[in-house]
Motif scaffolding. Structure first.
Motif, PDB file in Angstrom:
ATOM      1  N   ASP A   1      46.231 -25.477  25.935  1.00 47.47           N
ATOM      2  CA  ASP A   1      45.145 -26.152  26.653  1.00 47.47           C
ATOM      3  C   ASP A   1      44.857 -27.563  26.150  1.00 47.47           C
ATOM      4  OD1 ASP A   1      44.701 -23.926  28.262  1.00 47.47           O
ATOM      5  OD2 ASP A   1      43.314 -23.034  26.808  1.00 47.47           O
ATOM      6  N   HIS A   2      45.784 -28.136  25.379  1.00 47.10           N
ATOM      7  CA  HIS A   2      45.522 -29.468  24.826  1.00 47.10           C
ATOM      8  C   HIS A   2      46.836 -30.234  24.744  1.00 47.10           C
ATOM      9  CE1 HIS A   2      43.155 -32.443  22.713  1.00 47.10           C
ATOM     10  NE2 HIS A   2      43.989 -32.450  21.696  1.00 47.10           N
ATOM     11  N   PHE A   3      47.078 -31.109  25.723  1.00 50.52           N
ATOM     12  CA  PHE A   3      48.314 -31.885  25.728  1.00 50.52           C
ATOM     13  C   PHE A   3      48.185 -33.059  26.692  1.00 50.52           C
ATOM     14  CE2 PHE A   3      48.976 -28.547  28.957  1.00 50.52           C
ATOM     15  CZ  PHE A   3      49.294 -29.312  30.079  1.00 50.52           C
ATOM     16  N   VAL A   4      49.117 -33.994  26.566  1.00 50.14           N
ATOM     17  CA  VAL A   4      49.275 -35.073  27.539  1.00 50.14           C
ATOM     18  C   VAL A   4      50.702 -34.970  28.060  1.00 50.14           C
ATOM     19  CG1 VAL A   4      49.831 -36.707  25.668  1.00 50.14           C
ATOM     20  CG2 VAL A   4      49.196 -37.563  27.932  1.00 50.14           C
ATOM     21  N   SER A   5      50.847 -34.936  29.372  1.00 49.08           N
ATOM     22  CA  SER A   5      52.143 -34.676  29.994  1.00 49.08           C
ATOM     23  C   SER A   5      52.715 -35.933  30.638  1.00 49.08           C
ATOM     24  CB  SER A   5      52.007 -33.579  31.058  1.00 49.08           C
ATOM     25  OG  SER A   5      53.273 -33.213  31.568  1.00 49.08           O
ATOM     26  N   ASP A   6      54.008 -36.153  30.412  1.00 44.46           N
ATOM     27  CA  ASP A   6      54.717 -37.285  31.021  1.00 44.46           C
ATOM     28  C   ASP A   6      55.030 -36.931  32.470  1.00 44.46           C
ATOM     29  OD1 ASP A   6      56.270 -39.410  31.733  1.00 44.46           O
ATOM     30  OD2 ASP A   6      57.731 -39.193  30.122  1.00 44.46           O
ATOM     31  N   GLY A   7      54.125 -37.316  33.369  1.00 42.10           N
ATOM     32  CA  GLY A   7      54.276 -36.975  34.772  1.00 42.10           C
ATOM     33  C   GLY A   7      53.667 -35.613  35.060  1.00 42.10           C
ATOM     34  N   SER A   8      53.917 -35.134  36.277  1.00 39.94           N
ATOM     35  CA  SER A   8      53.482 -33.800  36.670  1.00 39.94           C
ATOM     36  C   SER A   8      54.384 -33.354  37.809  1.00 39.94           C
ATOM     37  CB  SER A   8      52.018 -33.803  37.135  1.00 39.94           C
ATOM     38  OG  SER A   8      51.917 -34.274  38.467  1.00 39.94           O
ATOM     39  N   SER A   9      54.260 -32.107  38.183  1.00 40.47           N
ATOM     40  CA  SER A   9      55.086 -31.609  39.278  1.00 40.47           C
ATOM     41  C   SER A   9      54.721 -32.254  40.609  1.00 40.47           C
ATOM     42  CB  SER A   9      54.975 -30.085  39.373  1.00 40.47           C
ATOM     43  OG  SER A   9      55.552 -29.479  38.231  1.00 40.47           O
ATOM     44  N   LEU A  10      53.557 -32.903  40.673  1.00 44.69           N
ATOM     45  CA  LEU A  10      53.235 -33.671  41.882  1.00 44.69           C
ATOM     46  C   LEU A  10      54.277 -34.748  42.123  1.00 44.69           C
ATOM     47  CD1 LEU A  10      49.393 -34.447  42.072  1.00 44.69           C
ATOM     48  CD2 LEU A  10      50.793 -33.129  43.675  1.00 44.69           C
ATOM     49  N   GLN A  11      54.793 -35.328  41.054  1.00 42.60           N
ATOM     50  CA  GLN A  11      55.788 -36.378  41.209  1.00 42.60           C
ATOM     51  C   GLN A  11      57.088 -35.839  41.783  1.00 42.60           C
ATOM     52  OE1 GLN A  11      54.432 -38.657  37.242  1.00 42.60           O
ATOM     53  NE2 GLN A  11      56.226 -39.523  38.202  1.00 42.60           N
ATOM     54  N   GLU A  12      57.461 -34.605  41.391  1.00 43.42           N
ATOM     55  CA  GLU A  12      58.674 -34.022  41.956  1.00 43.42           C
ATOM     56  C   GLU A  12      58.524 -33.879  43.463  1.00 43.42           C
ATOM     57  OE1 GLU A  12      60.468 -34.223  39.554  1.00 43.42           O
ATOM     58  OE2 GLU A  12      59.095 -33.907  37.901  1.00 43.42           O
ATOM     59  N   TRP A  13      57.349 -33.412  43.880  1.00 45.05           N
ATOM     60  CA  TRP A  13      57.097 -33.275  45.317  1.00 45.05           C
ATOM     61  C   TRP A  13      57.062 -34.652  46.003  1.00 45.05           C
ATOM     62  CZ3 TRP A  13      51.940 -34.391  47.399  1.00 45.05           C
ATOM     63  CH2 TRP A  13      51.895 -34.280  48.793  1.00 45.05           C
ATOM     64  N   LEU A  14      56.433 -35.628  45.371  1.00 42.76           N
ATOM     65  CA  LEU A  14      56.321 -36.950  45.981  1.00 42.76           C
ATOM     66  C   LEU A  14      57.680 -37.625  46.134  1.00 42.76           C
ATOM     67  CD1 LEU A  14      53.098 -38.224  44.191  1.00 42.76           C
ATOM     68  CD2 LEU A  14      53.364 -37.715  46.622  1.00 42.76           C
ATOM     69  N   HIS A  15      58.572 -37.428  45.163  1.00 44.89           N
ATOM     70  CA  HIS A  15      59.917 -37.986  45.300  1.00 44.89           C
ATOM     71  C   HIS A  15      60.612 -37.387  46.516  1.00 44.89           C
ATOM     72  CE1 HIS A  15      60.490 -40.647  41.910  1.00 44.89           C
ATOM     73  NE2 HIS A  15      59.923 -39.777  41.089  1.00 44.89           N
ATOM     74  N   ALA A  16      60.408 -36.096  46.739  1.00 44.17           N
ATOM     75  CA  ALA A  16      60.996 -35.455  47.918  1.00 44.17           C
ATOM     76  C   ALA A  16      60.316 -35.951  49.191  1.00 44.17           C
ATOM     77  CB  ALA A  16      60.878 -33.941  47.795  1.00 44.17           C
ATOM     78  N   ALA A  17      58.989 -36.067  49.158  1.00 42.83           N
ATOM     79  CA  ALA A  17      58.252 -36.539  50.329  1.00 42.83           C
ATOM     80  C   ALA A  17      58.666 -37.954  50.709  1.00 42.83           C
ATOM     81  CB  ALA A  17      56.751 -36.475  50.062  1.00 42.83           C
ATOM     82  N   ALA A  18      58.948 -38.796  49.704  1.00 44.02           N
ATOM     83  CA  ALA A  18      59.393 -40.161  49.990  1.00 44.02           C
ATOM     84  C   ALA A  18      60.732 -40.155  50.716  1.00 44.02           C
ATOM     85  CB  ALA A  18      59.505 -40.956  48.692  1.00 44.02           C
ATOM     86  N   ARG A  19      61.584 -39.184  50.388  1.00 44.61           N
ATOM     87  CA  ARG A  19      62.884 -39.083  51.058  1.00 44.61           C
ATOM     88  C   ARG A  19      62.758 -38.575  52.482  1.00 44.61           C
ATOM     89  NH1 ARG A  19      63.596 -39.749  45.973  1.00 44.61           N
ATOM     90  NH2 ARG A  19      65.579 -40.498  45.152  1.00 44.61           N
ATOM     91  N   VAL A  20      61.724 -37.818  52.753  1.00 44.81           N
ATOM     92  CA  VAL A  20      61.445 -37.424  54.136  1.00 44.81           C
ATOM     93  C   VAL A  20      61.086 -38.658  54.955  1.00 44.81           C
ATOM     94  CG1 VAL A  20      59.849 -36.160  55.633  1.00 44.81           C
ATOM     95  CG2 VAL A  20      60.740 -35.071  53.565  1.00 44.81           C
ATOM     96  N   MET A  21      60.293 -39.556  54.357  1.00 40.33           N
ATOM     97  CA  MET A  21      59.813 -40.739  55.083  1.00 40.33           C
ATOM     98  C   MET A  21      60.814 -41.886  55.122  1.00 40.33           C
ATOM     99  SD  MET A  21      55.785 -40.890  53.945  1.00 40.33           S
ATOM    100  CE  MET A  21      55.985 -40.424  52.229  1.00 40.33           C
ATOM    101  N   TYR A  22      61.562 -42.073  54.006  1.00 39.15           N
ATOM    102  CA  TYR A  22      62.405 -43.264  53.885  1.00 39.15           C
ATOM    103  C   TYR A  22      63.904 -42.961  53.843  1.00 39.15           C
ATOM    104  CZ  TYR A  22      58.113 -45.828  52.814  1.00 39.15           C
ATOM    105  OH  TYR A  22      56.868 -46.392  52.882  1.00 39.15           O
ATOM    106  N   GLY A  23      64.286 -41.701  53.859  1.00 40.14           N
ATOM    107  CA  GLY A  23      65.710 -41.351  53.774  1.00 40.14           C
ATOM    108  C   GLY A  23      66.072 -40.883  52.380  1.00 40.14           C
ATOM    109  N   MET A  24      67.243 -40.277  52.250  1.00 42.02           N
ATOM    110  CA  MET A  24      67.648 -39.676  50.988  1.00 42.02           C
ATOM    111  C   MET A  24      67.903 -40.698  49.887  1.00 42.02           C
ATOM    112  SD  MET A  24      67.268 -36.548  51.368  1.00 42.02           S
ATOM    113  CE  MET A  24      67.893 -36.077  49.753  1.00 42.02           C
ATOM    114  N   ASN A  25      68.093 -41.951  50.246  1.00 42.45           N
ATOM    115  CA  ASN A  25      68.180 -43.021  49.254  1.00 42.45           C
ATOM    116  C   ASN A  25      67.127 -44.064  49.625  1.00 42.45           C
ATOM    117  OD1 ASN A  25      68.881 -44.808  47.249  1.00 42.45           O
ATOM    118  ND2 ASN A  25      70.810 -45.440  48.182  1.00 42.45           N
TER     119      ASN A  25
END
Length: 216
Positions: free
Chosen positions: A75-99
């Motif tokens: 219950d005590h940490f600082v995380s480099d990123g989060s799983s939201l970023q994994e989803w957002l990277h995928a969502a960006a590919r839906v909007m802008y293409g796979m690259n």
């Protein structure tokens, strides 16, 4: 307190997390970089050539690795990123293409393939949001430095909107690293255990995190 720090790869997110860990004494959770996950999962495949199905595998592996590390820290940490970023990277590919960074010459994908990819990403987003909502107490965002690529700006906007929807307290940390550290510590009432300058110096000496095992 469980804090996630987000930001594009070029934003200084990882250096912020590493220095913040030293500055406050909080342990840090570091997910493996996307290119390391790619080389271990799909050797010899450039990220620009990854198919929608392969990209979903990469997001699952990174989410799993991140969740394991965070669970081990309690219950005590600082995380480099989060799983939201994994989803957002995928969502960006839906909007802008796979690259999304490509201006031209991008490998074509069939409409049916991308439609199915979009549907899976939407469902993946629901699961990730539920996970994030119960995993973090607070969030720090390091915005992309201008001029950011359009897809990066879109990801930043979508991230902050999602945090609002989930009612997760968040703080935008800008400026030089020293300023960011003091701003985060002040905002969340974290007591420094050393000076910001010493924390930054130590972070420069920190080796790259070891590989986090993921399911085969």
């Amino acid at each position: 307190m469980r804090i996630a720090v987000s930001g594009a790869d070029s934003s200084g997110r990882t250096s912020t997390v590493t220095a913040l860990s030293y500055y406050t004494g909080m342990p840090r959770a570091l997910a493996p970089p996307i290119h390391r996950t790619l080389s271990e999962t799909l050797p010899g495949t450039p990220l620009a050539d990854v198919t929608p199905a392969q990209f979903l595998q990469l997001t699952l592996r990174r989410h799993t690795a991140r969740a394991v590390q965070e669970a081990l820290l309690g219950d005590h940490f600082v995380s480099d990123g989060s799983s939201l970023q994994e989803w957002l990277h995928a969502a960006a590919r839906v909007m802008y293409g796979m690259n999304p960074a490509a201006k031209r010459g991008q490998a074509a994908r069939t409409p049916d393939e991308m439609i199915f990819f979009a549907r899976v990403v939407e469902q993946y987003g629901q699961a990730v949001k539920a996970h994030v909502e119960t995993t973090y107490d607070a969030y720090v965002h390091v915005p992309s430095a201008p001029p950011a690529e359009p897809y990066q700006a879109t990801m930043d906007q979508l991230l902050l909107a999602t945090l609002d929807d989930l009612h997760i307290p968040h703080h935008v940390a800008e400026g030089p690293l020293t300023t960011r550290l003091k701003s985060i510590a002040d905002h969340y009432a974290l007591r420094p255990v050393m000076t910001a300058e010493e924390a930054i110096e130590r972070s420069h000496e920190t080796p790259h995190p070891k590989r986090v095992p993921t399911p085969a």
